[in-house]
Design a protein around this motif. Structure first.
Motif, PDB file in Angstrom:
ATOM      1  N   THR A  25       0.832  -1.205   0.000  1.00 21.25           N
ATOM      2  CA  THR A  25       0.000   0.000   0.000  1.00 21.25           C
ATOM      3  C   THR A  25       0.866   1.254   0.000  1.00 21.25           C
ATOM      4  O   THR A  25       0.341   2.359   0.140  1.00 21.25           O
ATOM      5  N   GLY A  26       2.186   1.073  -0.142  1.00 22.82           N
ATOM      6  CA  GLY A  26       3.085   2.228  -0.117  1.00 22.82           C
ATOM      7  C   GLY A  26       3.005   2.940   1.227  1.00 22.82           C
ATOM      8  O   GLY A  26       3.083   4.160   1.295  1.00 22.82           O
ATOM      9  N   SER A  27       2.821   2.172   2.280  1.00 22.80           N
ATOM     10  CA  SER A  27       2.690   2.703   3.647  1.00 22.80           C
ATOM     11  C   SER A  27       1.547   3.709   3.762  1.00 22.80           C
ATOM     12  O   SER A  27       1.635   4.684   4.510  1.00 22.80           O
ATOM     13  N   ALA A  28       0.471   3.474   3.014  1.00 24.02           N
ATOM     14  CA  ALA A  28      -0.663   4.405   2.980  1.00 24.02           C
ATOM     15  C   ALA A  28      -1.256   4.675   4.364  1.00 24.02           C
ATOM     16  O   ALA A  28      -1.693   5.781   4.648  1.00 24.02           O
ATOM     17  N   SER A  56      -7.167  -9.631  10.799  1.00 28.02           N
ATOM     18  CA  SER A  56      -8.007  -8.453  10.624  1.00 28.02           C
ATOM     19  C   SER A  56      -7.169  -7.211  10.314  1.00 28.02           C
ATOM     20  O   SER A  56      -7.466  -6.458   9.383  1.00 28.02           O
ATOM     21  N   LEU A  57      -6.113  -6.996  11.083  1.00 30.44           N
ATOM     22  CA  LEU A  57      -5.244  -5.839  10.854  1.00 30.44           C
ATOM     23  C   LEU A  57      -4.611  -5.887   9.471  1.00 30.44           C
ATOM     24  O   LEU A  57      -4.533  -4.875   8.775  1.00 30.44           O
ATOM     25  N   THR A  58      -4.157  -7.076   9.070  1.00 32.23           N
ATOM     26  CA  THR A  58      -3.518  -7.227   7.759  1.00 32.23           C
ATOM     27  C   THR A  58      -4.517  -6.933   6.643  1.00 32.23           C
ATOM     28  O   THR A  58      -4.203  -6.222   5.690  1.00 32.23           O
ATOM     29  N   ALA A  59      -5.733  -7.449   6.775  1.00 36.79           N
ATOM     30  CA  ALA A  59      -6.770  -7.216   5.751  1.00 36.79           C
ATOM     31  C   ALA A  59      -7.106  -5.733   5.652  1.00 36.79           C
ATOM     32  O   ALA A  59      -7.193  -5.171   4.553  1.00 36.79           O
ATOM     33  N   LEU A  60      -7.275  -5.076   6.795  1.00 39.37           N
ATOM     34  CA  LEU A  60      -7.653  -3.664   6.788  1.00 39.37           C
ATOM     35  C   LEU A  60      -6.499  -2.773   6.346  1.00 39.37           C
ATOM     36  O   LEU A  60      -6.694  -1.864   5.547  1.00 39.37           O
ATOM     37  N   ALA A  61      -5.295  -3.042   6.846  1.00 37.47           N
ATOM     38  CA  ALA A  61      -4.128  -2.247   6.431  1.00 37.47           C
ATOM     39  C   ALA A  61      -3.871  -2.440   4.941  1.00 37.47           C
ATOM     40  O   ALA A  61      -3.468  -1.509   4.246  1.00 37.47           O
ATOM     41  N   GLY A  62      -4.148  -3.647   4.452  1.00 33.79           N
ATOM     42  CA  GLY A  62      -3.926  -3.970   3.049  1.00 33.79           C
ATOM     43  C   GLY A  62      -4.821  -3.192   2.092  1.00 33.79           C
ATOM     44  O   GLY A  62      -4.524  -3.105   0.902  1.00 33.79           O
ATOM     45  N   THR A  63      -5.915  -2.615   2.597  1.00 30.69           N
ATOM     46  CA  THR A  63      -6.781  -1.820   1.717  1.00 30.69           C
ATOM     47  C   THR A  63      -6.133  -0.479   1.402  1.00 30.69           C
ATOM     48  O   THR A  63      -6.436   0.134   0.384  1.00 30.69           O
ATOM     49  N   GLY A  64      -5.259  -0.005   2.293  1.00 21.87           N
ATOM     50  CA  GLY A  64      -4.647   1.310   2.116  1.00 21.87           C
ATOM     51  C   GLY A  64      -5.654   2.434   2.281  1.00 21.87           C
ATOM     52  O   GLY A  64      -5.376   3.583   1.963  1.00 21.87           O
ATOM     53  N   ALA A  65      -6.855   2.107   2.794  1.00 25.02           N
ATOM     54  CA  ALA A  65      -7.944   3.084   2.830  1.00 25.02           C
ATOM     55  C   ALA A  65      -8.364   3.456   4.252  1.00 25.02           C
ATOM     56  O   ALA A  65      -9.362   4.127   4.436  1.00 25.02           O
ATOM     57  N   ILE A  66      -7.590   2.995   5.232  1.00 32.33           N
ATOM     58  CA  ILE A  66      -7.969   3.242   6.623  1.00 32.33           C
ATOM     59  C   ILE A  66      -6.825   3.940   7.346  1.00 32.33           C
ATOM     60  O   ILE A  66      -5.692   3.472   7.320  1.00 32.33           O
ATOM     61  N   LYS A  90     -12.742 -10.040   5.482  1.00 29.05           N
ATOM     62  CA  LYS A  90     -12.505  -9.508   4.136  1.00 29.05           C
ATOM     63  C   LYS A  90     -13.670  -8.625   3.679  1.00 29.05           C
ATOM     64  O   LYS A  90     -13.467  -7.599   3.032  1.00 29.05           O
ATOM     65  N   THR A  91     -14.898  -9.023   4.019  1.00 25.64           N
ATOM     66  CA  THR A  91     -16.086  -8.250   3.638  1.00 25.64           C
ATOM     67  C   THR A  91     -16.111  -6.911   4.364  1.00 25.64           C
ATOM     68  O   THR A  91     -16.394  -5.870   3.763  1.00 25.64           O
ATOM     69  N   THR A  92     -15.802  -6.922   5.656  1.00 25.70           N
ATOM     70  CA  THR A  92     -15.756  -5.671   6.419  1.00 25.70           C
ATOM     71  C   THR A  92     -14.679  -4.757   5.858  1.00 25.70           C
ATOM     72  O   THR A  92     -14.895  -3.548   5.697  1.00 25.70           O
ATOM     73  N   LEU A  96     -15.266  -0.967   4.329  1.00 20.43           N
ATOM     74  CA  LEU A  96     -14.517   0.218   4.773  1.00 20.43           C
ATOM     75  C   LEU A  96     -13.759   0.862   3.612  1.00 20.43           C
ATOM     76  O   LEU A  96     -13.669   2.087   3.526  1.00 20.43           O
ATOM     77  N   GLU A  97     -13.253   0.034   2.714  1.00 17.13           N
ATOM     78  CA  GLU A  97     -12.553   0.553   1.536  1.00 17.13           C
ATOM     79  C   GLU A  97     -13.528   1.320   0.630  1.00 17.13           C
ATOM     80  O   GLU A  97     -13.215   2.402   0.137  1.00 17.13           O
ATOM     81  N   GLU A  98     -14.730   0.760   0.433  1.00 15.43           N
ATOM     82  CA  GLU A  98     -15.754   1.435  -0.380  1.00 15.43           C
ATOM     83  C   GLU A  98     -16.145   2.767   0.253  1.00 15.43           C
ATOM     84  O   GLU A  98     -16.344   3.768  -0.451  1.00 15.43           O
ATOM     85  N   LEU A  99     -16.253   2.784   1.584  1.00 14.57           N
ATOM     86  CA  LEU A  99     -16.602   4.018   2.294  1.00 14.57           C
ATOM     87  C   LEU A  99     -15.518   5.079   2.136  1.00 14.57           C
ATOM     88  O   LEU A  99     -15.813   6.274   2.140  1.00 14.57           O
ATOM     89  N   ALA A 100     -14.269   4.646   1.988  1.00 12.92           N
ATOM     90  CA  ALA A 100     -13.169   5.603   1.778  1.00 12.92           C
ATOM     91  C   ALA A 100     -13.202   6.171   0.361  1.00 12.92           C
ATOM     92  O   ALA A 100     -12.996   7.365   0.162  1.00 12.92           O
ATOM     93  N   LYS A 101     -13.491   5.311  -0.602  1.00 14.10           N
ATOM     94  CA  LYS A 101     -13.484   5.735  -2.011  1.00 14.10           C
ATOM     95  C   LYS A 101     -14.665   6.637  -2.356  1.00 14.10           C
ATOM     96  O   LYS A 101     -14.510   7.601  -3.096  1.00 14.10           O
TER      97      LYS A 101
END
Length: 198
Positions: A25-28, A56-66, A90-92, A96-101
């Motif tokens: 995520t380029g450290s997003a 959970s942390l890996t999945a959420l951090a991996g979105t780069g959107a939180i 993964k769904t959550t 959260l990623e959709e809410l960021a976009k």
């Protein structure tokens, strides 16, 4: 050195997962591998398992959107949703990623399913988005969704009977024993990473 155990291997996989999420995520999220590891350790005291916290942390951090300041709270909500209602982490993360976009559109879409959005919050998200304050709109949208989901999982937990709570406690004790073994490996790998980066 001694023999490698399943706990060592799991701990190493967690650190690899954190590193991949940070790098890809380029450290997003503006967070380090060690910070993710520390969050997982803190969360395991609440959620009962460091493995679930790491996933959970890996999945959420991996979105780069939180944002990093929300990561631990949202990851805890994701674990609770999976545990209480079977919604995959993964769904959550996707929600959260959709809410960021698209804070407003995604809020409306998720509200159709979960009915959590008040008119006042809707207007606030819209106003922020209209003013070009995308990050603030995203943060409000994500926080509103996560807050509503946290309230609902807490309500589900409080409705559990004595027997269910006892079983949950026993499972939690077993997971903590496994996590303690695994944490030795995470600390060891993290220490070697830090030493190698100097």
């Amino acid at each position: 050195g001694g023999r490698a155990t399943a706990g060592d291997e799991q701990g190493s996989k967690e650190v690899d997962g954190y590193r991949q999420a940070v790098v890809m995520t380029g450290s997003a999220a503006g967070i380090s591998v060690n910070q993710l590891s520390d969050m997982a350790r803190a969360m395991s005291a609440i959620s009962g398992t460091q493995g679930a916290a790491a996933e959970s942390l890996t999945a959420l951090a991996g979105t780069g959107a939180i944002a990093s300041e929300n990561l631990q709270q949202f990851a805890t909500v994701a674990i609770d949703l999976e545990r209480r209602v079977g919604q995959p982490i993964k769904t959550t993360a996707q929600h959260l990623e959709e809410l960021a976009k698209a804070p407003l559109q995604a809020s409306l879409k998720l509200n159709e399913q979960y009915h959590y959005l008040t008119e006042a919050v809707y207007r606030q998200i819209k106003a922020l988005q209209d003013q070009g304050k995308q990050e603030e709109a995203a943060s409000l949208a994500q926080g509103t969704y996560a807050g509503a989901m946290a309230e609902r999982t807490a309500e589900l937990r409080s409705n559990l009977g004595t027997l269910e709570r006892t079983w949950e406690g026993l499972g939690s004790t077993a997971r903590r024993a496994w996590d303690a073994r695994r944490q030795v490996a995470v600390d060891s790998v993290s220490f070697r990473l830090d030493a190698g980066q100097r």
